[in-house]
Write an enzyme that holds these catalytic residues in place. Structure first.
Site, mmCIF file in Angstrom:
data_model
loop_
_atom_site.group_PDB
_atom_site.id
_atom_site.type_symbol
_atom_site.label_atom_id
_atom_site.label_comp_id
_atom_site.label_asym_id
_atom_site.label_seq_id
_atom_site.Cartn_x
_atom_site.Cartn_y
_atom_site.Cartn_z
ATOM 1 N N GLU A 8 8.917 -4.085 11.496
ATOM 2 C CA GLU A 8 9.361 -2.797 10.966
ATOM 3 C C GLU A 8 9.792 -1.833 12.069
ATOM 4 O OE1 GLU A 8 7.906 0.899 8.069
ATOM 5 O OE2 GLU A 8 6.694 -0.928 8.203
ATOM 6 N N LYS A 47 -1.202 -9.415 3.315
ATOM 7 C CA LYS A 47 -0.506 -8.921 4.503
ATOM 8 C C LYS A 47 -1.387 -7.888 5.200
ATOM 9 C CE LYS A 47 3.133 -6.037 4.283
ATOM 10 N NZ LYS A 47 2.697 -4.876 5.119
ATOM 11 N N GLU A 52 -1.682 -5.372 8.996
ATOM 12 C CA GLU A 52 -0.924 -4.790 10.100
ATOM 13 C C GLU A 52 -1.614 -5.034 11.441
ATOM 14 O OE1 GLU A 52 -0.179 -0.674 9.296
ATOM 15 O OE2 GLU A 52 0.707 -1.072 7.323
ATOM 16 N N ASP A 86 -0.782 -6.180 0.154
ATOM 17 C CA ASP A 86 -1.239 -5.488 1.367
ATOM 18 C C ASP A 86 -2.754 -5.320 1.358
ATOM 19 O OD1 ASP A 86 0.882 -4.963 3.070
ATOM 20 O OD2 ASP A 86 1.479 -3.152 2.007
ATOM 21 N N ASP A 100 0.824 -1.201 0.000
ATOM 22 C CA ASP A 100 0.000 0.000 0.000
ATOM 23 C C ASP A 100 0.867 1.263 0.000
ATOM 24 O OD1 ASP A 100 0.909 -0.175 2.604
ATOM 25 O OD2 ASP A 100 -1.061 -0.046 3.543
ATOM 26 N N SER A 101 2.180 1.085 0.077
ATOM 27 C CA SER A 101 3.103 2.201 -0.127
ATOM 28 C C SER A 101 3.007 2.760 -1.534
ATOM 29 C CB SER A 101 4.546 1.772 0.164
ATOM 30 O OG SER A 101 4.884 0.607 -0.574
#
Length: 262
Positions: free
Chosen positions: A177, A112, A114, A83, A44-45
């Site tokens: 991270e 993925k 978070e 993501d 998603d970056s």
């Protein structure tokens, strides 16, 4: 060549370092598919690196589906992890499973998300549906507002608890991270699934970087990134040379066009 699978990645723990990079489009996926990289992350970056958003919070499922399709079309041998964007999994187990399923239908090999302890039920539900999940702990960019910014995460016991919860929920690997290297080392030693670091030192089972940071294309390079190439400068120089040659009448030259035979 057959695409790498979850089983291949899990077997690499303690044997061979795992490599992963973000990939957002077809052309780059085609290039990187010819390398020995292990995994692609459709991250998603892309919100900042491709779409010009100020953070990942503006990225939607439609964005992730669009870019997943582009990467999948390259038919890479690398495993494709995608993501789950902000608010695509937080609301309920049902929402999380539905959105994870949509990404898999588009060609993702895994998703993925978070979070740690608080995401236990979400992860467990997605895994129960037959979808592999990669966890993400430490600095979680989708929660940077609650964290007070993009900062080093120092709470060792919480990080370890998050990792243990994710392992119990069924993840096949965990991204760690922006934490102290000693914490990442402890997590790596105490969980049975591979750990993949970004800004968390050399002791993890693998590493991940944002491709734009590696190539020197990003506007801001975090301290934990390494610029292997200054591609931004090379692109500028190439465009300046093209502009100059067009204005001077050097391009197109004879080999760049066709004329009718007399």
């Amino acid at each position: 060549m057959q695409r790498m699978t979850v089983r291949d990645i899990v077997k690499m723990k303690g044997r061979q370092k795992i490599t992963m990079l973000t990939v957002y489009d077809y052309s780059m996926a085609r290039i990187l598919s010819e390398t020995d990289l292990d995994m692609f992350l459709v991250g998603d970056s892309l919100g900042m690196n491709v779409l010009g958003f100020p953070s990942t919070l503006q990225v939607t499922m439609d964005h992730m589906v669009h870019h997943t399709r582009a990467v999948v079309r390259a038919n890479p041998r690398q495993m494709i992890v995608v993501d789950m964007p902000f608010m695509s999994y937080e609301l309920s187990n049902e929402t999380a499973v539905r959105n994870a399923g949509e990404l898999v239908r588009e060609g993702a090999d895994a998703v993925k998300l978070e979070g740690g302890v608080e995401m236990f039920e979400r992860v467990k539900s997605i895994v129960r549906a037959g979808i592999p999940v990669m966890g993400h702990i430490g600095l979680t960019p989708q929660r940077y507002l609650a964290l007070g910014g993009y900062r080093l995460i120092k709470d060792e016991e919480k990080i370890l608890a998050d990792a243990m919860a994710l392992e119990e929920a069924g993840v096949f690997s965990i991204v760690i991270e922006n934490v102290y290297a000693e914490i990442a080392k402890r997590v790596t030693e105490e969980v049975s699934v591979p750990t993949i670091c970004i800004g968390a030192g050399p002791h993890c089972d693998g590493q991940v970087l944002v491709l734009h940071d590696l190539l020197g294309l990003g506007d801001i390079s975090p301290y934990f990134a390494k610029k292997y190439l200054d591609l931004k400068t090379e692109i500028r120089d190439a465009v300046r040379k093209y502009t100059s040659e067009v204005r001077e009448g050097k391009f197109p030259s004879r080999e760049n066009y066709r004329v009718r035979d007399s």
